[in-house]
Design an enzyme around this catalytic site. Structure first.
Site, PDB file in Angstrom:
ATOM      1  N   HIS A 125      37.006  36.883  47.603  1.00 21.46           N
ATOM      2  CA  HIS A 125      36.701  36.158  46.369  1.00 21.46           C
ATOM      3  C   HIS A 125      35.827  34.989  46.483  1.00 21.46           C
ATOM      4  O   HIS A 125      36.136  33.743  46.184  1.00 21.46           O
ATOM      5  CB  HIS A 125      37.930  35.893  45.284  1.00 21.46           C
ATOM      6  CG  HIS A 125      38.556  37.145  44.816  1.00 21.46           C
ATOM      7  ND1 HIS A 125      39.719  37.397  45.990  1.00 21.46           N
ATOM      8  CD2 HIS A 125      38.742  37.898  44.014  1.00 21.46           C
ATOM      9  CE1 HIS A 125      40.281  38.361  45.425  1.00 21.46           C
ATOM     10  NE2 HIS A 125      39.939  38.531  44.601  1.00 21.46           N
TER      11      HIS A 125
ATOM     12  N   GLU B  37      37.830  46.096  40.447  1.00 18.93           N
ATOM     13  CA  GLU B  37      38.291  46.096  41.735  1.00 18.93           C
ATOM     14  C   GLU B  37      39.434  47.135  42.214  1.00 18.93           C
ATOM     15  O   GLU B  37      39.839  47.597  43.154  1.00 18.93           O
ATOM     16  CB  GLU B  37      38.764  44.639  42.293  1.00 18.93           C
ATOM     17  CG  GLU B  37      40.121  44.354  41.397  1.00 18.93           C
ATOM     18  CD  GLU B  37      40.344  42.889  41.813  1.00 18.93           C
ATOM     19  OE1 GLU B  37      39.500  42.259  42.249  1.00 18.93           O
ATOM     20  OE2 GLU B  37      41.453  42.290  41.346  1.00 18.93           O
TER      21      GLU B  37
ATOM     22  N   HIS C 292      46.640  41.629  43.180  1.00 18.32           N
ATOM     23  CA  HIS C 292      46.740  40.580  44.048  1.00 18.32           C
ATOM     24  C   HIS C 292      46.226  39.257  43.447  1.00 18.32           C
ATOM     25  O   HIS C 292      45.761  38.362  43.838  1.00 18.32           O
ATOM     26  CB  HIS C 292      45.663  40.916  45.416  1.00 18.32           C
ATOM     27  CG  HIS C 292      44.193  41.120  45.261  1.00 18.32           C
ATOM     28  ND1 HIS C 292      43.717  41.975  45.577  1.00 18.32           N
ATOM     29  CD2 HIS C 292      43.511  40.344  44.141  1.00 18.32           C
ATOM     30  CE1 HIS C 292      42.240  41.826  45.202  1.00 18.32           C
ATOM     31  NE2 HIS C 292      42.366  41.029  44.292  1.00 18.32           N
TER      32      HIS C 292
ATOM     33  N   HIS D  55      41.532  43.325  34.041  1.00 17.74           N
ATOM     34  CA  HIS D  55      41.396  41.844  33.793  1.00 17.74           C
ATOM     35  C   HIS D  55      40.131  41.362  33.751  1.00 17.74           C
ATOM     36  O   HIS D  55      39.567  42.178  34.392  1.00 17.74           O
ATOM     37  CB  HIS D  55      42.343  40.989  34.517  1.00 17.74           C
ATOM     38  CG  HIS D  55      41.756  40.773  36.139  1.00 17.74           C
ATOM     39  ND1 HIS D  55      41.850  41.831  36.814  1.00 17.74           N
ATOM     40  CD2 HIS D  55      41.216  39.743  36.920  1.00 17.74           C
ATOM     41  CE1 HIS D  55      41.508  41.665  38.193  1.00 17.74           C
ATOM     42  NE2 HIS D  55      41.001  40.461  38.199  1.00 17.74           N
TER      43      HIS D  55
END
Lengths: 283, 132
Positions: A59, A240, A12, A193
């Site tokens: 976030h 995540e 995402h 990441h």
């Protein structure tokens, strides 16, 4: 009876939303990524689900650190795109399925998952970017959405195993609903990441691909991996991907992979997109 | 007793955003998150130092914000997702923040990403560390 007919997983990455919104998907840097999503767009358009349950994380946009629910379920009729610091994305309002969401909440709590009930909630790129990647730029999203927000940004996050078991409980909840609905479940986030500290920019293609293999054939193995090992291998922000296990838990042990796409990089992030459905459904 | 969290200490170049960090950085992150409101963005841009006094941050935290010292903010409990709000207000590309945090120029960082990202060799464990 409502039924979860298939699932998909996708990264995402916020920048992908900005590229779509800015009409830049055909630029050479971005084009291969959006091409990789074409099969998913076609598949979802043909499937025409009534509801998509989206497992995502916020976030620090829709939620602040004032409170951090471990698992939250959106029970409202609509959810607005969040302002993430430069105005909300110009994407359609997300329409919920309040009646199903409340049924799921009752079922999940009875099933020992103590969900936080959200009656007002803005949804950030964690939810809206997957919708854009899977649907493009429609006037309105072509299905209702039940957002399930997982805390993956503040330690202690739920374990990978708990995320997987949540998927199983979601399936029981959906299948005990009295109305005929075609439901799809989406797991979002990842892949590898890290966007802070001296390890910024890490990409672990080997682990990412191994993760997708295992997600397909033996997801229970992935539930035994600790938070620290996920952080080590896919980055503090990449961990995540444990949310993909919720999608996987809602499907049968045996699944067919209808589409698998992996690309490095989208700025700081490895992008992954997989579609799975129960093997019996394709027999 | 070995706590599960201890395993994180072996991972180099990574902040483990646990309860201790949350407590340390709470007001800093509250300020950063306040920038999600358009009126607050306007007030902050008009007088940064004055705006910062409305949060119970430490002087060090305020100074790190004024200096746009991203590494220091991280050290003082800043959460990376909250810090993105400040970068957006400034119009700073986030890759630039990542480059600074990892001691690289923007060009070096971009080239590294385009070549497939930071390789995993030497960044899994402090025992084999080759960064920072």
């Amino acid at each position: 009876m409502a039924e979860i007919v298939a699932g998909f997983c996708t990264s995402h990455v916020p920048l992908l939303g900005r590229v779509i919104d800015g009409g830049r998907t055909q630029e050479p840097y971005w084009k291969p990524i959006f091409q990789g999503y074409e099969p998913t767009k076609k598949w979802l358009a043909d499937l025409k689900p009534d509801v998509v349950i989206v497992i995502y994380n916020d976030h620090a946009n829709g939620f602040s650190f004032k409170y951090t629910p471990t698992f939250a379920i959106g029970c409202a009729d609509e959810f607005n795109p969040a302002d993430e610091g430069h105005g909300p994305r110009h994407v359609p309002v997300v329409h919920g399925h309040s009646r199903l969401a409340w049924h799921m909440t009752e079922s999940l709590v009875a099933d020992q998952f103590d969900m936080t009930i959200m009656n007002e909630m803005d949804v950030d790129h964690g939810l809206t970017v997957p919708l854009s990647l899977a649907c493009g730029q429609p006037e309105a999203w072509p299905f209702k959405v039940i957002p399930i927000c997982v805390n993956v940004i503040q330690y202690p996050q739920p374990t990978a195993e708990r995320c997987y078991l949540l998927g199983k409980a979601i399936r029981r909840a959906v299948e005990s609903y009295d109305e005929d609905l075609k439901v799809v479940i989406a797991g979002t986030g990842g892949m590898s990441h890290q966007i802070h500290g001296a390890r910024s920019g890490l990409i672990n293609q080997k682990f990412d691909n191994w993760f997708i293999d295992k997600l397909t054939t033996s997801p229970a193995e992935l539930t035994k991996i600790s938070h620290a090992e996920y952080v080590r291998e896919v980055g503090a922000e990449g961990m995540e991907i444990i949310m993909w296990l919720t999608m996987r838990g809602a499907l049968d042990d045996n699944v067919d992979v209808l589409h698998r796409f992996y690309h490095v990089p989208a700025m700081n992030t490895a992008v992954g997109n997989v579609i799975m459905q129960n093997s019996r459904a394709s027999a | 007793m070995t706590k599960p969290a201890d395993a994180f200490e072996d991972i180099p170049g990574t902040v483990h955003f646990n309860g201790e960090r949350l407590r340390q950085g709470y007001q800093l992150n509250k300020f950063l998150s306040s920038l999600l409101e358009p009126d607050n963005r306007k007030a902050f841009k008009a007088d940064q130092a004055a705006y910062l006094t409305s949060f119970k941050m430490t002087d060090e935290q305020r100074q790190a914000v004024l200096d746009r010292n991203w590494v220091r903010m991280l050290d003082l409990g800043g959460n990376i997702f909250c810090m993105t709000k400040l970068a957006l207000v400034d119009g700073t590309p986030f890759q630039q923040v990542n480059a600074i945090m990892s001691g690289m120029t923007m060009k070096e960082y971009e080239e590294m990403m385009n070549a497939g990202g930071r390789p995993m060799e030497g960044i899994r464990s402090k025992k084999e560390q080759n960064i920072g």
